[in-house]
Design a protein around this motif. Structure first.
Motif, PDB file in Angstrom:
ATOM      1  N   UNK A   1       0.820  -1.217   0.000  1.00  0.00           N
ATOM      2  CA  UNK A   1       0.000   0.000   0.000  1.00  0.00           C
ATOM      3  C   UNK A   1       0.855   1.269   0.000  1.00  0.00           C
ATOM      4  N   UNK A   2       2.117   1.154   0.410  1.00  0.00           N
ATOM      5  CA  UNK A   2       3.003   2.317   0.445  1.00  0.00           C
ATOM      6  C   UNK A   2       3.782   2.513  -0.851  1.00  0.00           C
ATOM      7  N   UNK A   3       3.594   1.610  -1.820  1.00  0.00           N
ATOM      8  CA  UNK A   3       4.306   1.724  -3.088  1.00  0.00           C
ATOM      9  C   UNK A   3       3.912   2.990  -3.840  1.00  0.00           C
ATOM     10  N   UNK A   4       4.875   3.592  -4.485  1.00  0.00           N
ATOM     11  CA  UNK A   4       4.612   4.744  -5.336  1.00  0.00           C
ATOM     12  C   UNK A   4       4.979   4.395  -6.774  1.00  0.00           C
ATOM     13  N   UNK A   5       4.228   4.934  -7.698  1.00  0.00           N
ATOM     14  CA  UNK A   5       4.520   4.691  -9.108  1.00  0.00           C
ATOM     15  C   UNK A   5       4.112   3.323  -9.599  1.00  0.00           C
TER      16      UNK A   5
ATOM     17  N   UNK B   1     -10.615  -0.511  -9.403  1.00  0.00           N
ATOM     18  CA  UNK B   1      -9.870  -1.258  -8.390  1.00  0.00           C
ATOM     19  C   UNK B   1      -8.434  -0.775  -8.221  1.00  0.00           C
ATOM     20  N   UNK B   2      -8.084   0.285  -8.922  1.00  0.00           N
ATOM     21  CA  UNK B   2      -6.703   0.781  -8.867  1.00  0.00           C
ATOM     22  C   UNK B   2      -6.375   1.318  -7.473  1.00  0.00           C
ATOM     23  N   UNK B   3      -5.271   0.806  -6.929  1.00  0.00           N
ATOM     24  CA  UNK B   3      -4.726   1.243  -5.636  1.00  0.00           C
ATOM     25  C   UNK B   3      -5.756   1.167  -4.507  1.00  0.00           C
ATOM     26  N   UNK B   4      -6.514   0.076  -4.512  1.00  0.00           N
ATOM     27  CA  UNK B   4      -7.513  -0.149  -3.469  1.00  0.00           C
ATOM     28  C   UNK B   4      -7.421  -1.595  -2.969  1.00  0.00           C
ATOM     29  N   UNK B   5      -7.952  -1.829  -1.769  1.00  0.00           N
ATOM     30  CA  UNK B   5      -8.019  -3.176  -1.186  1.00  0.00           C
ATOM     31  C   UNK B   5      -9.476  -3.626  -1.149  1.00  0.00           C
ATOM     32  N   UNK B   6      -9.684  -4.935  -1.367  1.00  0.00           N
ATOM     33  CA  UNK B   6     -11.037  -5.478  -1.416  1.00  0.00           C
ATOM     34  C   UNK B   6     -11.152  -6.746  -0.578  1.00  0.00           C
ATOM     35  N   UNK B   7     -12.207  -6.801   0.228  1.00  0.00           N
ATOM     36  CA  UNK B   7     -12.529  -8.021   0.950  1.00  0.00           C
ATOM     37  C   UNK B   7     -13.254  -8.979   0.009  1.00  0.00           C
ATOM     38  N   UNK B   8     -12.614 -10.093  -0.319  1.00  0.00           N
ATOM     39  CA  UNK B   8     -13.308 -11.152  -1.047  1.00  0.00           C
ATOM     40  C   UNK B   8     -13.802 -12.135   0.007  1.00  0.00           C
ATOM     41  N   UNK B   9     -14.845 -11.691   0.687  1.00  0.00           N
ATOM     42  CA  UNK B   9     -15.449 -12.438   1.784  1.00  0.00           C
ATOM     43  C   UNK B   9     -16.923 -12.647   1.467  1.00  0.00           C
TER      44      UNK B   9
END
Length: 353
Positions: free
Chosen positions: A164-168, A240-248
């Motif tokens: 999540x801290x990645x840039x570029x 979905x770019x630069x986001x987190x998703x619960x596949x629950x």
């Protein structure tokens, strides 16, 4: 032709992901980063697959232990990276978990940042980066000062934070719940989670069957085909770019109800009494009991976890692609039937100390 790079092959989800990718993108190229200990197995599994190339490597090493020529080719050609390689053992020692899950992900991140034609980096985390948090857990939350139940959770948390801290880098983070077999065929090679229940019930099938406590905690189970279909859609979605998703499971069952459904499907009868969870935990403190039922003590925490995983953002995006998580009651029979047909396989694949 574009190249997809997968780590973690020939693991369960990586293998299923490769099959689905090849079906959807027949003319593309697939690069599989395979640990040397799994190379011969991977070679046998891919011998008749077109456009698949194996790269012996190690995510715990700088540069993934690739040769200069291999690394340069991947840097120039890779469009998508799916990072699945990790230690998933709930009882894993801290040093091993940190080496693979944290250092390994950091090394993959660094390699990903060097790719010149990258379209998407997909990282497989887990819903359980929430640790011991209770109540509603949202997809845009990661660090709430939570503590963790084991080194698996804490190192996956640390690894996700690195991503999540990645840039570029254009990334998407996947947080699955407890993954079980295919919802239609029941097929799996990963007999944990609810399969612990099946083995336990199998061994006491001729006794009056007990419930394991009275917990109303939700147990979040998701079938492998949903995880794969959802991941591939999210990997191509601009939302979905630069986001987190619960596949629950958006509508999970209580642990007690899930246990009852499995019991009825496997044994044809309902549990008739209740055993104290404290007694179960005490029994599993003995290695002979753990080996008998093929279950680690750490697994109990997930049957009494009071967290609720909000998957509304994943649902919103995936509904546009026609992808929905199936209801456990609609596929439990398929899971149980596959287990019945592969009881001996499950015994060999689960190593409990």
């Amino acid at each position: 032709m574009q190249t997809y790079l997968l780590t973690g092959y020939p693991g369960f989800l990586a293998s299923r992901l490769l099959e689905e990718l090849m079906e959807r993108h027949e003319g593309d190229h697939y690069a599989l980063l395979v640990h040397p200990s799994q190379f011969e197995k991977a070679k046998k599994l891919t011998v008749n697959k077109r456009n698949v190339e194996l790269f012996p490597g190690d995510i715990t090493k700088k540069g993934l232990n690739l040769t200069f020529e291999q690394a340069e080719w991947l840097r120039e050609n890779t469009a998508y990276v799916f990072h699945l390689a990790a230690v998933y053992d709930l009882a894993v020692p801290k040093q091993i978990a940190e080496a693979v899950n944290v250092t390994g992900t950091d090394n993959v991140n660094r390699f990903v940042q060097s790719l010149t034609n990258l379209k998407r980096y997909v990282y497989f985390s887990t819903a359980y980066v929430s640790g011991q948090r209770t109540g509603l857990i949202k997809e845009d939350e990661l660090d709430a000062g939570q503590t963790f139940k084991n080194h698996y959770e804490s190192t996956k948390f640390a690894a996700e934070r690195l991503v999540a801290e990645l840039t570029g880098v254009t990334y998407t983070i996947i947080r699955p719940g407890v993954v079980v077999g295919h919802s239609l065929t029941g097929e799996t090679i990963k007999f944990d989670g609810p399969y612990f229940i099946m083995r336990f019930l199998d061994r006491i099938r001729y006794m009056p069957i007990p419930y394991l406590g009275k917990s109303e905690a939700l147990f979040n189970v998701v079938p492998a085909d949903y995880i794969i279909n959802a991941t591939l859609c999210l990997s191509e979605s601009e939302e979905a770019v630069n986001r987190a998703f619960h596949l629950t499971d958006p509508s999970p069952y209580e642990s007690r109800e899930l246990y009852r459904m499995i019991c009825e499907e496997l044994l044809g009868k309902k549990p008739s009494w209740t055993i104290s969870p404290a007694f179960v935990e005490f029994a599993l403190s003995f290695s002979v009991i753990r080996r008998l039922f093929k279950v680690e003590k750490e697994a109990l925490e997930y049957f009494r976890c009071t967290s609720q995983y909000d998957a509304s953002q994943a649902k919103e995006v995936l509904e546009k692609w026609g992808v929905r998580c199936p209801d456990f009651k609609d596929y439990v029979a398929n899971l149980v039937q596959y287990y019945k047909n592969h009881r001996m396989d499950s015994e060999k694949l689960i190593n409990v100390k």
